[in-house]
Design an enzyme around this catalytic site. Structure first.
Site, short mmCIF file in Angstrom:
data_model
loop_
_atom_site.label_atom_id
_atom_site.label_comp_id
_atom_site.label_asym_id
_atom_site.label_seq_id
_atom_site.Cartn_x
_atom_site.Cartn_y
_atom_site.Cartn_z
N LEU A 1 16.28 -7.20 3.72
CA LEU A 1 16.42 -7.53 5.15
C LEU A 1 15.80 -6.45 6.02
O LEU A 1 15.27 -6.72 7.10
CB LEU A 1 17.91 -7.66 5.51
CG LEU A 1 18.70 -8.81 4.88
CD1 LEU A 1 20.18 -8.63 5.17
CD2 LEU A 1 18.21 -10.15 5.41
N ALA A 2 15.90 -5.19 5.57
CA ALA A 2 15.36 -4.05 6.33
C ALA A 2 15.08 -2.93 5.35
O ALA A 2 15.71 -2.83 4.29
CB ALA A 2 16.36 -3.60 7.39
N SER B 1 13.54 5.02 5.37
CA SER B 1 13.04 6.11 4.53
C SER B 1 13.99 6.47 3.40
O SER B 1 13.56 6.91 2.34
CB SER B 1 12.79 7.34 5.39
OG SER B 1 13.95 7.70 6.10
N ILE B 2 15.30 6.28 3.59
CA ILE B 2 16.29 6.67 2.60
C ILE B 2 16.71 5.49 1.72
O ILE B 2 16.93 5.63 0.53
CB ILE B 2 17.54 7.28 3.27
CG1 ILE B 2 17.17 8.49 4.14
CG2 ILE B 2 18.60 7.66 2.26
CD1 ILE B 2 16.72 9.70 3.38
N ALA B 3 16.85 4.33 2.32
CA ALA B 3 17.41 3.17 1.61
C ALA B 3 16.88 1.88 2.21
O ALA B 3 16.23 1.89 3.26
CB ALA B 3 18.94 3.21 1.69
N VAL C 1 18.10 -2.56 2.63
CA VAL C 1 19.27 -3.44 2.66
C VAL C 1 18.90 -4.83 2.14
O VAL C 1 17.89 -5.41 2.55
CB VAL C 1 19.83 -3.54 4.10
CG1 VAL C 1 21.01 -4.49 4.16
CG2 VAL C 1 20.24 -2.16 4.61
N ASP D 1 24.70 8.26 15.44
CA ASP D 1 23.34 7.71 15.36
C ASP D 1 23.32 6.38 16.11
O ASP D 1 22.85 5.36 15.61
CB ASP D 1 22.94 7.53 13.89
CG ASP D 1 21.44 7.35 13.71
OD1 ASP D 1 20.69 7.67 14.66
OD2 ASP D 1 21.01 6.89 12.63
#
Length: 557
Positions: A127-128, A131-133, A135, A289
């Site tokens: 879905l998205a 840089s780190i993970a 989904v 954030d």
């Protein structure tokens, strides 16, 4: 060898984007000057950009870890110029997704189960992606009632830890070089900045920790009409895979969609400000954030007139010490009342500034920052801007800020930005002031103080027997020290008078604290006798006398 190649690539990017001026006066600048003839000149389009825009483009080219570095650096407005900070806030953490089958394997290793067993369905198309993970959408197996629950699974990128470790090691080397050679290294504090970035990235690499953050925030806002936090599915969560209930909403900056859905944007904007101040001063656990991509609006048609935010992405959360909470709230109230003297005193009392700073100079500096804002319409005043400028001016007086306070500045700026997008006429001061006043009243109410004392009763009972001996020992030392003081001048006499006043204040404060301890002990023991409400009368008397003694000690400052 890899580090050398990576450093040379960074050097080429710095030169291509004409950023070598940022390293002026350092050995790195001399090396870059030698390499300059071998690097293609910047295009006219790049050369026409501002320095902040050129830095943003360079970080985007260097890859996702440097994008994250830029995002974190944008929060350090005490270290970098405002124009650069503004540009870095525009960095988008969107990168090409990794293979969905690789994500499936990571989930299986993390959960110790085949994906086909853990989930009824798992979509390998993300879905998205960041840089780190990234989904993925999924569906849980049917529960006892036969219902299949929709969820999302956040999966860490493969080998992301190794990539981050390599880039962080390089940043540490660069920071050490800058600290040794840059003329403004004491102000920039490069190693401190890199350590902060390393800590933030380390926290984001542990998805189980992010799940715990979400769980705590959800508990604080359970049943709220203002904020919804998705439920963590702990049975399907591990260090490299986080499963949350799937939610649907509208990004808070998509004004066209919000209007099409009939959302009351004015009510929503005011709620956003209230939610932030409540998180900071009531819960002491705030979403750090909170940009528009992580703050959605519930799209339920029944909530059009009573809209509710949805929080996403819980990798970065903020907490303040109790002292910083108090001093920050008092600082805001001093701003509301235009009490510049109190603002200056609070900066020193909080330990943000050295005790030998001249209060009158700091008061004048605070006045010069705040007065221009009070000439604007209320809808144009930004508390975040005032706070940032106050801290920036205070840097001239050796201001020292904890990273969490800097994180709060950035979050406040984001929240105000979201609020003003929703309602351009939002009077942030009018919304924030009653929230702060209520929270301060509740925080220092007798009920809350007694509750805190009761919570700490076991600790108090443990140490209470030692208090008379410790107080007697301390007073004896003070008396002996005072008799040894040789009064030789008017200055020493003044010092002696100050010490006597201090001793009186300390004795009064200790007496007050002791009476409050007695009140708490009586409250916890439930003795026989008269009660006023649910509290013993003697507890009220002892607590009242203790509070009066503490108030007298405070007024004698």
């Amino acid at each position: 060898m890899k580090a050398i190649l990576r450093a040379s690539r960074i050097g080429r990017v710095i030169l291509r984007y004409r950023l070598d001026a940022l390293l002026e006066g350092t050995p790195a600048e001399r090396w870059l000057r030698l390499a300059k003839p071998f690097v293609p000149r910047a295009s006219a389009e790049i050369a026409a950009q501002s320095r902040g825009a050129r830095l943003r483009l360079a970080l985007q080219e260097l890859g996702p870890i440097f994008v994250k570095f830029g995002q974190i650096l944008s929060t350090r407005r005490d270290l970098i110029p405002p124009d650069v900070a503004e540009e870095l806030t525009l960095l988008q953490d969107r990168v090409k997704p990794f293979d969905g089958e690789a994500a499936r394997l990571i989930v299986e290793r993390a959960l110790g189960l085949p994906v086909s067993v853990a989930f009824a369905a798992f979509d390998t198309t993300p879905l998205a992606s960041a840089s780190i993970a990234q989904v993925h959408a999924a569906t849980l197996p049917p529960d006892a009632n036969g219902l299949r629950r929709e969820v999302v699974v956040k999966v860490l990128r493969p080998d992301i830890e190794r990539q981050i470790d390599a880039d962080i090691a390089l940043l540490h080397s660069l920071a050490t070089l800058v600290e040794r050679t840059h003329p403004r290294a004491d102000k920039i504090r490069p190693r401190e900045v890199v350590a902060e970035i390393e800590g933030t990235l380390s926290a984001e690499l542990d998805l189980q920790r992010e799940g715990a953050n979400a769980s705590v925030l959800r508990r604080f806002w359970e049943g709220s009409d203002d904020l919804y936090v998705p439920e963590v599915i702990w049975s399907h969560t591990a260090e490299r895979a986080l499963t949350l209930e799937r939610v649907y909403g509208i990004p808070s900056d998509d004004v066209a969609k919000l209007d099409a859905a009939g959302i009351d944007r004015k009510a929503l904007a005011a709620k956003g400000v209230r939610v932030f101040y409540t998180q900071v001063f009531r819960d002491n656990f705030f979403h750090a954030d909170a940009h528009a991509g992580n703050i959605w609006v519930d799209s339920d048609p029944e909530r059009r007139l009573n809209p509710r935010f949805i929080a996403l992405d819980f990798g970065i959360m903020g907490q303040l010490s109790q002292e910083d909470q108090y001093y920050l709230a008092e600082n805001f109230m001093a701003i509301f009342h235009k009490d510049y003297r109190r603002m200056a005193e609070l900066h020193v009392e909080a330990g943000w500034m050295p005790s030998n700073v001249r209060i009158d100079e700091l008061e004048a500096a605070a006045r010069s920052v705040c007065e221009p804002y009070f000439t604007r319409p209320l809808s144009e005043i930004s508390l975040a801007e005032v706070l940032i400028k106050l801290f920036r001016v205070a840097q001239r007086y050796e201001l020292t800020l904890q990273p969490q306070l800097i994180l709060l500045q950035k979050t406040l700026l984001n929240i105000e930005g979201v609020g003003r997008q929703l309602d351009p006429k939002l009077d942030i001061w009018a919304v924030a002031r009653p929230v702060l006043e209520r929270i301060l009243r509740e925080r220092y109410s007798p009920r809350r103080v007694l509750g805190e004392l009761r919570k700490r009763l076991p600790e108090i009972m443990t140490h209470a027997p030692d208090m008379p001996r410790l107080v007697h020992s301390w007073l004896k030392q003070q008396v002996e020290g005072r008799h040894q003081l040789d009064i030789r001048s008017s200055e020493l006499r003044a010092l002696d008078l100050s010490l006597r006043k201090l001793q009186t204040r300390v004795v009064t404060a200790i007496t007050g604290s002791g009476l409050l301890v007695v009140a708490a002990v009586l409250y916890g023991l439930h003795p026989d006798g008269w009660y006023l409400g649910t509290v013993p009368v003697w507890s009220w008397i002892s607590g009242g006398a203790g509070s009066a003694a503490l108030l007298i000690a405070w007024l004698r400052r």
